[in-house]
Design a protein around this motif. Structure first.
Motif, mmCIF file in Angstrom:
data_model
loop_
_atom_site.group_PDB
_atom_site.id
_atom_site.type_symbol
_atom_site.label_atom_id
_atom_site.label_comp_id
_atom_site.label_asym_id
_atom_site.label_seq_id
_atom_site.Cartn_x
_atom_site.Cartn_y
_atom_site.Cartn_z
ATOM 1 N N PHE A 110 -6.454 0.243 -5.008
ATOM 2 C CA PHE A 110 -4.740 1.431 -5.534
ATOM 3 C C PHE A 110 -3.979 1.237 -6.967
ATOM 4 N N ALA B 187 -4.468 -4.946 2.972
ATOM 5 C CA ALA B 187 -4.549 -2.843 3.066
ATOM 6 C C ALA B 187 -3.826 -3.098 1.172
ATOM 7 N N VAL B 188 -2.553 -3.765 1.574
ATOM 8 C CA VAL B 188 -1.411 -4.044 0.950
ATOM 9 C C VAL B 188 -1.797 -5.090 -1.038
ATOM 10 N N LYS C 180 0.235 3.710 -2.133
ATOM 11 C CA LYS C 180 -0.928 4.061 -1.881
ATOM 12 C C LYS C 180 -1.249 3.305 -1.144
ATOM 13 N N ALA C 181 -1.379 2.321 -0.597
ATOM 14 C CA ALA C 181 -1.981 1.943 0.558
ATOM 15 C C ALA C 181 -1.621 2.331 1.809
ATOM 16 N N ILE C 182 -0.342 1.685 2.193
ATOM 17 C CA ILE C 182 0.484 2.323 3.204
ATOM 18 C C ILE C 182 0.024 3.903 3.473
ATOM 19 N N ARG D 224 0.871 0.034 -5.909
ATOM 20 C CA ARG D 224 -0.459 0.038 -4.848
ATOM 21 C C ARG D 224 0.580 -0.273 -4.087
ATOM 22 N N THR D 225 1.272 -0.569 -3.439
ATOM 23 C CA THR D 225 1.872 -0.614 -2.141
ATOM 24 C C THR D 225 1.987 0.223 -1.676
ATOM 25 N N ASP E 279 3.977 -0.588 -11.369
ATOM 26 C CA ASP E 279 2.644 -1.121 -11.121
ATOM 27 C C ASP E 279 2.008 -1.194 -9.494
#
Lengths: 316, 316, 316, 316
Positions: free
Chosen positions: B308, B251-252, A235-237, A232-233, A228
């Motif tokens: 995210f 954000a990350v 998607k955030a980027i 998340r990384t 996960d």
């Protein structure tokens, strides 16, 4: 709120198609010509595997920059977050995707993020394998697993074109070698990068990638392929940097992670909800599909997918 | 997942405090001195108005850059999205918050976004009112409504210091005048901007701002002050650009909209869930609270607030 | 004014040698080591072919950037001024010699001038010949004619080092290919450029090049090899851009055309008067010989060679 | 070689006038209008005080950037070379004269050189005097001494226009205040700078300035006002940076120190030989007189004034 259905998607396609006239087809892609300018297709796959498609959703186009998120996932798997982000930053920037002056900035000793060309080449250099062939094979296998499409393959003419038009990317890569950012063989990193960009996919394939990210990195057989925190990384980027130097605009107007390619492809990923694949070859000056961008904004608004809205939260 | 409670927050504060030693207190703020370096406070207010506080949450600090999101909300109210974004962009960029070279870029005729100084001055120039006094009064009234705190006021010494140290902001403003971006009186725009930065707030006030954004722009009396689409715009820009040139990192690692100030303040807004206010005066070279940043990352991880992540969605 | 003599030069060398301690020897040159740090030699040849030498004037060092003026002369011969300056500008700039961001500037579609690496690679690409071997042979023959030294040759270890450390130059060259500035084969242009940089010369050779420029492009046998207007062009560009981003400093403090190389070599050319060759391997952060720079300033002052002084004119 | 005579100058004017059509008159100068576009005048004064004039040589225009070399001479007198060049560099650069991004470069803590606006404002801030009035009086007295013209004065409408259109210069000045480069009162430095730019001069006046520099800093009464080494400094900087970002072009094509202003004025100084004053209001995009530039190139070629040619040396 309209219900998600094939009919709704058909209407959304009709609404968005006129925006194609504001863009132009990328002449550098050998499989493309001007007759493709008005094409527009979409596939949405929900977390429960309902599939909706409309328009020219069967059209195959090369991945181009959408490959950057696959490369990032593999590199994170291979080396972990700390090592990957020693090589590339995670900050958005305002320049064009092939900008080189940012690499000369004294404040940065590495590309701003993995969504610009320099960053993606740097990430590609990390993907493990004993040869470019082996490394590309791993990449392709991973992509086939995600998309459940065993027929994916590289288009040779696109690959040759990437090589022939690769001067800017070659310049970026040698610059990174000169600063010590890129420590592996430059020509091998470029070769892998060019191959990754040349894989042909259709809307369903793009949507599967979006769903994979949205649904916790589980392939259609239920195997957890990526943890996960890596998802998340990525998607955030995507949200801060995935749509070239219009990423801020799409963060506001769409509000969920997207990644575009100069083939007019867009991958959308709505966390916990759905994956979206769009193909619309007419692109604007920043590299984003004009009709595809209009379509994905409409989907976000109509279906209330914007993550910054309170409608799209557990709480309301 | 730990339960949100005062005890949990106390522990989180203790865990995060050591990071203060990595930062330093902003010497330009007259109400600050080195004895404040280790301060750290937090207040969380949930959508149901449960309030949790810990640490030095009563400490008042000037708003500094956290004022930028209030100014943006007012300008959006006064002129609408189209007019505001004729004056300022919505793209993140990789430079420092007081960078001027981006203003000279031939690709931009306006500041990249409203979260950098040039953009915020430009936005401040739009806030309606017949004089700086009237415009500031509107600003302060709006802020009192949001925070339900009638005692909010500007600190005169901070304001005087903003003026005395205002050369860079003055340079940014006159540059924008020279390019036609800033069309109102420059000194008035600066004066309003300096006043906005000088309002003193504590963790509860900052948390109320976050909650206002997270809960649909409704003040504590139930009045809808700002429409949803403006709130989405502000939150999206906070996520891509709110934490200076570490916005991508946050954000990350945090994954919800935040805005920091060089007073060590941070406003966090978790859509549909909660507002978070943090004060930790020791800041890093980019302008973000070191202990406050550590704390907000911990809160995101422990309480599963990352947008995210699929945990934080309706779907799972 | 002291008389030009061997004794005077010996004293000038002693005066200037201490400045070597402010620089360091270029570790990338394989024929160099730290024992060479304190070397300093000079040869002056007057328009009447009087020769004065002092210090370590017999020391051979690679040409490095001093080759740039030879390449420019050949390209001007081969294609004329108009064609050459379609490919490269003639404006000085303030950046380092290997800067790439200037190439991305929207105001320029070509390198600023032929004295920076990008410009010199671009110029090298113009030198005529059917192969790199033939082109280099022409270059070497021209240089032998000018210097009257038939023994000049490339050092293989320097050449191999240029290739091995050539990532930045390769990046510059591919960037120019991507913008259409460099239209010939990139690797061939680089190969020629690397070879040109690797020719070993001593003070007498460097002084002969300076004299050739100063005395009207006439080789020792009396043949006019290059027309006056091309020589004026080369000398003017040396004055504005020949000493890397300290060219302005040397224009003020020396006041006649010079070209330096990171091997610590300097060619000086005093129009109508003399050529000067200096070797002093310790260089500063901008790439200029520290002791050699001090020496050439002293020569200009003592011997009244500054073109901007009225002493050095027909009229006074 | 044609003989210098009024008839020759008349012909040179006729040859150069057509280039006026390639430029346009600076609309920001209130004393200017489009009827002045085709004006072109010249005065040459030799070291023996022979005076030759032709064309519209009586036309008065504001000094604009030609004032920069007067300001530099005064500051060098007041503070000496070391102090002046702590405040401003002496390196040419490739950007436009009002560029601000160079000031943000981490490699420079000061403007590149005194010929760009930022550098000239910084230099103006050094000119001694107890008030702006006193400082301007000193400037004007110095200029009257050099030009032997007691009628020189500032045009009020030009001065007011400088103030009204001064946003960019104000931005530059406040930026320098923010970095500590400009330590005196910003508005006073700007006021003096604006006044200096607003003095009205004709070709004879401009030629006198060029002659003063060319002839050793001696006023018409035989008084040595400025030492030789300061004059050399000013002339060298004129050659590398005096013609905005076309300085390299003029170094090649003219080959002696010049300084232009956006009023279409040009001061030329041929060391030991003559001063040249040119007025031709139509300027190109870089700020140089198009017809005036053509004229001065023709004069250099016809009269063999290029310092980089061996014709123009004692030796041949």
């Amino acid at each position: 709120m309209p219900e998600l259905s094939t009919q709704y998607l058909n209407e959304a396609i009709e609404d968005s198609k006129p925006f194609a006239s504001q863009g132009s087809v990328n002449a550098a892609i050998p499989t493309f010509d001007d007759t493709m300018k008005d094409l527009l297709g979409v596939t949405i796959i929900t977390k429960d595997f309902e599939i909706y498609s409309a328009g020219d959703y069967k059209q195959n186009v090369p991945m181009q920059s959408t490959s950057k998120i696959i490369g990032l996932m593999l590199a994170l798997q291979d080396f972990g977050k700390d090592r990957v982000f020693q090589t590339v930053g995670m900050e958005p920037m305002g320049d064009f995707f092939n900008s080189i002056s940012s690499l000369e900035s004294p404040d940065t000793n590495k590309p701003f993020n993995p969504m610009i060309n320099a960053g993606a080449i740097s990430v590609a250099s990390l993907i493990k394998g004993q040869s470019v062939d082996k490394r590309f094979e791993r990449y392709l296998t991973f992509l086939k697993d995600i998309t459940e499409n065993d027929d994916l393959e590289m288009d040779e003419s696109v690959y040759q074109s990437e090589i022939a038009n690769g001067a800017r990317n070659r310049s970026l890569a040698y610059f990174m070698q000169s600063t010590g950012t890129l420590v592996t063989d430059v020509e091998e990193a470029l070769d892998l990068y060019f191959r990754m960009n040349s894989i042909m996919m259709c809307c369903n394939d793009f949507a599967r990638v979006g769903l994979f990210l949205a649904r916790g990195g589980i392939d259609p057989d239920g195997n957890k392929l990526i943890p996960d925190h890596h998802l998340r990384t990525v998607k955030a980027i995507m949200l801060t940097s995935g749509m070239y130097n219009a990423s801020g605009h799409f963060a506001v107007e769409v509000g969920f992670p997207c990644k575009s390619g100069v083939s007019g492809s867009v991958i959308g990923s709505v966390p916990g909800k759905m994956g979206i694949g769009v193909v619309g070859p007419a692109i604007d000056s920043k590299g984003n599909s004009t009709a595809g961008g209009a379509l994905i904004k409409k989907l976000s608004k109509d279906l209330e997918l914007n993550m910054f809205g309170i409608e799209n939260t557990a709480g309301e």
